[in-house]
Design an enzyme around this catalytic site. Sequence first.
Site, mmCIF file in Angstrom:
data_model
loop_
_atom_site.group_PDB
_atom_site.id
_atom_site.type_symbol
_atom_site.label_atom_id
_atom_site.label_comp_id
_atom_site.label_asym_id
_atom_site.label_seq_id
_atom_site.Cartn_x
_atom_site.Cartn_y
_atom_site.Cartn_z
ATOM 1 N N ASP A 11 1.033 -1.078 -0.103
ATOM 2 C CA ASP A 11 -0.115 0.104 -0.030
ATOM 3 C C ASP A 11 1.033 1.405 -0.004
ATOM 4 O O ASP A 11 1.685 1.439 1.033
ATOM 5 C CB ASP A 11 -0.920 0.151 1.237
ATOM 6 C CG ASP A 11 -1.679 -1.125 1.461
ATOM 7 O OD1 ASP A 11 -1.438 -2.342 0.838
ATOM 8 O OD2 ASP A 11 -2.852 -1.201 2.045
ATOM 9 N N ASN A 43 -4.160 3.803 -0.533
ATOM 10 C CA ASN A 43 -4.003 5.066 0.350
ATOM 11 C C ASN A 43 -3.097 6.132 -0.165
ATOM 12 O O ASN A 43 -2.633 6.938 0.480
ATOM 13 C CB ASN A 43 -3.073 4.430 1.817
ATOM 14 C CG ASN A 43 -3.807 3.353 2.255
ATOM 15 O OD1 ASN A 43 -3.143 2.023 2.192
ATOM 16 N ND2 ASN A 43 -5.010 3.495 2.916
ATOM 17 N N ASN A 70 -10.113 -1.595 0.963
ATOM 18 C CA ASN A 70 -11.198 -0.928 1.631
ATOM 19 C C ASN A 70 -11.422 0.649 1.578
ATOM 20 O O ASN A 70 -12.370 1.008 1.642
ATOM 21 C CB ASN A 70 -11.484 -1.198 3.121
ATOM 22 C CG ASN A 70 -9.959 -1.007 3.876
ATOM 23 O OD1 ASN A 70 -9.041 -1.334 3.366
ATOM 24 N ND2 ASN A 70 -9.897 -0.462 5.017
ATOM 25 N N HIS A 71 -10.203 1.071 1.375
ATOM 26 C CA HIS A 71 -10.150 2.668 1.121
ATOM 27 C C HIS A 71 -10.398 3.153 -0.191
ATOM 28 O O HIS A 71 -10.299 4.317 -0.416
ATOM 29 C CB HIS A 71 -8.709 2.967 1.715
ATOM 30 C CG HIS A 71 -8.683 3.112 3.231
ATOM 31 N ND1 HIS A 71 -9.523 3.923 4.023
ATOM 32 C CD2 HIS A 71 -7.880 2.652 4.033
ATOM 33 C CE1 HIS A 71 -9.226 3.948 5.212
ATOM 34 N NE2 HIS A 71 -8.139 3.196 5.337
ATOM 35 N N HIS A 195 -0.410 -3.020 6.504
ATOM 36 C CA HIS A 195 0.980 -2.053 6.340
ATOM 37 C C HIS A 195 2.192 -2.495 7.169
ATOM 38 O O HIS A 195 3.112 -1.692 7.305
ATOM 39 C CB HIS A 195 0.498 -0.501 6.589
ATOM 40 C CG HIS A 195 -0.612 -0.076 5.869
ATOM 41 N ND1 HIS A 195 -0.708 1.496 5.623
ATOM 42 C CD2 HIS A 195 -1.652 -0.404 4.907
ATOM 43 C CE1 HIS A 195 -1.587 1.709 4.853
ATOM 44 N NE2 HIS A 195 -1.976 0.566 4.432
HETATM 45 FE FE LIG Z 1 -3.841 0.355 3.235
HETATM 46 FE FE LIG Z 2 -6.870 -1.299 3.461
#
Ligand SMILES: [Fe+2]
Ligand SMILES: [Fe+2]
Length: 272
Positions: A11, A43, A70-71, A195
Amino acid sequence: METVTVLMIGDVVGEAGMALVKERLRPLSLEYGAALTVVNGENAAAGYGLTEALANEIFDAGADIITSGNHIWEKREFWQYMDDNERVLRPANYPPQTCGRGLALIEKAGLSFAVINLQGRKHMTAIDCPFKCFDSIYETLSAGQETAKNGAAQTGTPPCPIILVDFHAEASDEKEALGLYIDGRAAVIAGTHTHVQTADEKILPHGTAYITDLGMTGASGAVIGMKAEPCVSRFVSHIQARMECASENPALQGIAVKIDAANGRSVEIRRI
Ligand SMILES: [Fe+2]
Ligand SMILES: [Fe+2]
């Protein structure tokens, strides 16, 4: 044995992550002789989602496919781009009504690759089952493979596609379980979302390269890439605090995997 190397990058978090991607992705790809690079971009936009401009910057820096999680829903204006761009993925096990797609097919170095993005359900949104979703995509790809095999016998090209999975999930047991469930069917399954890079990279018994989490590309001296103070205060006070991306000790994390081009099974996995 003819092998092909792929990179999967964790990410990308905010400006610190984007700066590293722009500076390091292409040199890394050259260093490893990578044929394909997959970057999780959920992200990139200050920690929350992705924008068209940032997606283009990640592609310009050398990514072939951008995965997410999800983001990815944070920037509503990006939803249309996900419908329009076949190289940006959201997890495939969101309901069919959701915009975007979770599977990308791409030809690189004379080989066919399928990149699948999935999301876990433990401690996350209760979307469709990632296990059954993989089965269903694999069935479709294998059906194509049968047709390709017949053609391959005539043309001498490998039947492929080589499957890479980004499994965006919180729980390590769900990640290990899916890894073993798809072992032998995909070349790679790499976890994202926490992360924090895990040190359990391995080749599973039937040839699938596995790591519980790729880690992230961003400030490693903070809390999952975000400034420490609001993160700590949130846990101490139980009051939501505004989160901001950090900048200290930026690091790019991911894996390089060597795959046997003839059968789509992995022979080596190394952490970056
Ligand atoms: Fe992430
Ligand atoms: Fe995530």
